[in-house]
Design an enzyme around this catalytic site. Structure first.
Site, PDB file in Angstrom:
ATOM      1  CB  SER A   7      -0.982  -0.003   1.175  1.00  0.00           C
ATOM      2  OG  SER A   7      -0.289  -0.118   2.388  1.00  0.00           O
TER       3      SER A   7
ATOM      4  CG  ASP B 136       4.901   0.483   6.275  1.00  0.00           C
ATOM      5  OD1 ASP B 136       5.863   0.166   7.000  1.00  0.00           O
ATOM      6  OD2 ASP B 136       3.770  -0.008   6.394  1.00  0.00           O
TER       7      ASP B 136
HETATM    8  C1  GLA Z   1       2.653  -1.554   9.448  1.00  0.00           C
HETATM    9  C2  GLA Z   1       2.473  -0.039   9.539  1.00  0.00           C
HETATM   10  C3  GLA Z   1       3.755   0.648   9.993  1.00  0.00           C
HETATM   11  C4  GLA Z   1       4.318   0.001  11.251  1.00  0.00           C
HETATM   12  C5  GLA Z   1       4.367  -1.525  11.105  1.00  0.00           C
HETATM   13  C6  GLA Z   1       4.749  -2.208  12.396  1.00  0.00           C
HETATM   14  O1  GLA Z   1       3.554  -1.879   8.445  1.00  0.00           O
HETATM   15  O2  GLA Z   1       2.068   0.489   8.286  1.00  0.00           O
HETATM   16  O3  GLA Z   1       3.527   2.020  10.182  1.00  0.00           O
HETATM   17  O4  GLA Z   1       3.574   0.375  12.373  1.00  0.00           O
HETATM   18  O5  GLA Z   1       3.123  -2.058  10.682  1.00  0.00           O
HETATM   19  O6  GLA Z   1       6.043  -1.879  12.744  1.00  0.00           O
END
Ligand code: GLA
Length: 385
Positions: free
Chosen positions: A127, A171
């Site tokens: 995403s 991310d």
């Molecule tokens: C997902 C979320 C991130 C982070 C991870 C856990 O990927 O999008 O922001 O919180 O989980 O570390």
């Protein structure tokens, strides 16, 4: 999908040739899990698995989108960008377009063909890759200069406020700011960052997907966020901290009595994981891969026992990896409840590792895990076709 093939698909779908290729990366996270939204440091890296967007500017007020492997074309009217929140496919793009428009930047009509090689629902941030690559396309076509950190923040806003997933910044930051052969040590409360060479010598990272069917990950994720927010409020009665990540292990031992039940467990994970990130970066810089592997194992155990986001599939995959002689450590990455693990494996042992872990996983779980050939690459790329 080969570039040639993607261009051909674009031409068949839109009756014209794409002029640009915008890409953004999926990511792994070496360590620092479920701490980004607590102001902690994370240590992600951008992958060769990417969201590739083949694009052509049309200039009217329609954005048309098509996706490899999915029939049909999704259209967005740029005068109604607030109305696509319910879209199953295309809501991330609409969210990004909506917030760019809110900044006063014109969304220029264009045709976009998505060839996303980040597996969906894998914990490798498909995403974020979609959001970041799409934002780049819109900024480029609007002819405005953009700052990659701001692109990451905008993509996060789209995911939080448009798609309704309360994710942190890790991310999108990794997807936009990743650097070839480096991991990004990112302080999520200040957005200060440092690139650290991800040099593993005779070892490499193996990424494995447990392939557990996706199930309510977003809602479980949002619950974890609420739990740590509760923990922070209770801790703030005694300590003047803004973020949970500021609490040291020593301080935590002294104020733990303020918390109970799951809230105490969640907070303990965050505090100890933040400590592990510092230690892991030191170990990597010193070339102490044994220590790095040990910290990865500890991180997984904490995500299993304290944060409770692993599950049978991820525990099995990580457990089998650790039994391998050529493996220094293994842990789940991303939100959890399914998705991927990373393991530090001796390069000469990778083939046997994949064969044995793959077989034992299938015997135990009943379906296959997937193993990916990955490399660490740049975040955003922009190319004229
Ligand atoms: C997902 C979320 C991130 C982070 C991870 C856990 O990927 O999008 O922001 O919180 O989980 O570390």
């Amino acid at each position: 999908m080969e570039k040639k093939e993607a261009i051909k698909s674009f031409e068949e779908l839109f009756g014209a040739t794409p002029t640009d290729l915008f890409t953004a990366a999926g990511r792994i996270n070496v360590i620092g899990e479920h701490v980004d939204y607590c102001g902690g440091k994370v240590f992600p890296a951008a992958l060769n698995l990417r969201c590739n967007v083949y694009a052509r500017k049309r200039g009217d007020s329609t954005v048309r989108m098509a996706f490899r492997g999915i029939d049909g074309i999704v259209e967005l009217d740029t005068s109604k960008l607030d109305s696509y929140r319910g879209l199953k496919i295309g809501n991330y793009q609409a969210g990004v377009a909506y917030f760019i428009q809110q900044e006063g930047v014109e969304i220029v009509g264009c045709d976009l063909f998505y060839d996303c090689t980040v597996p969906f629902g894998s914990g490798l941030s498909s995403s974020a890759a979609i959001e970041v690559a799409t934002a780049v396309a819109f900024y480029e076509y609007a002819g405005v200069t953009y700052d990659k950190v701001k692109v990451a923040l905008l993509a996060q806003r789209a995911e939080n406020q448009y798609a309704g997933v309360n994710c942190g910044i890790m991310d999108q930051f990794a997807s936009a700011m990743g650097k070839k052969d480096h991991a990004v040590l990112l302080n999520c409360s200040t957005l200060d960052y440092e690139y650290v060479p991800l040099q593993l010598g005779e070892y490499c990272l193996v990424v494995a997907n447990c392939n557990k069917p996706h199930n309510l990950v977003e809602s479980k994720y949002n619950v974890r966020r609420q739990e740590v927010e509760t923990a922070l409020k209770l801790i703030q009665q005694k300590l003047p901290v803004e973020h949970l990540a500021e609490v040291t292990p020593k301080q935590f031992a002294e104020i733990k009595y303020l918390l109970s039940g799951v809230v105490a467990k969640r907070a303990e994970h965050v505090v100890m994981e933040c400590d592990r990130v510092n230690k892991a970066v030191e170990a990597l810089k010193a070339g102490d891969l044994g220590e790095l592997g040990r910290l990865l194992n500890e991180s997984h155990e904490s995500l299993r026992d304290l944060y409770e986001v692993t599950g049978k599939e991820l525990d099995t995959l990580s457990g089998l990896a650790r039994k391998e002689a050529g493996c220094l450590g293994s842990r789940m990455i991303g939100a959890g409840f399914g998705g991927c693990t990373i393991s530090i494996v001796r390069k000469t042992a990778v083939e046997g590792f994949i064969r044995r872990v793959g077989k034992a996983y299938q015997d135990s779980i009943g379906y296959k895990a997937s193993f990916y050939e990955t490399s660490i690459e740049d975040g955003i790329t922009v190319e004229k076709l």
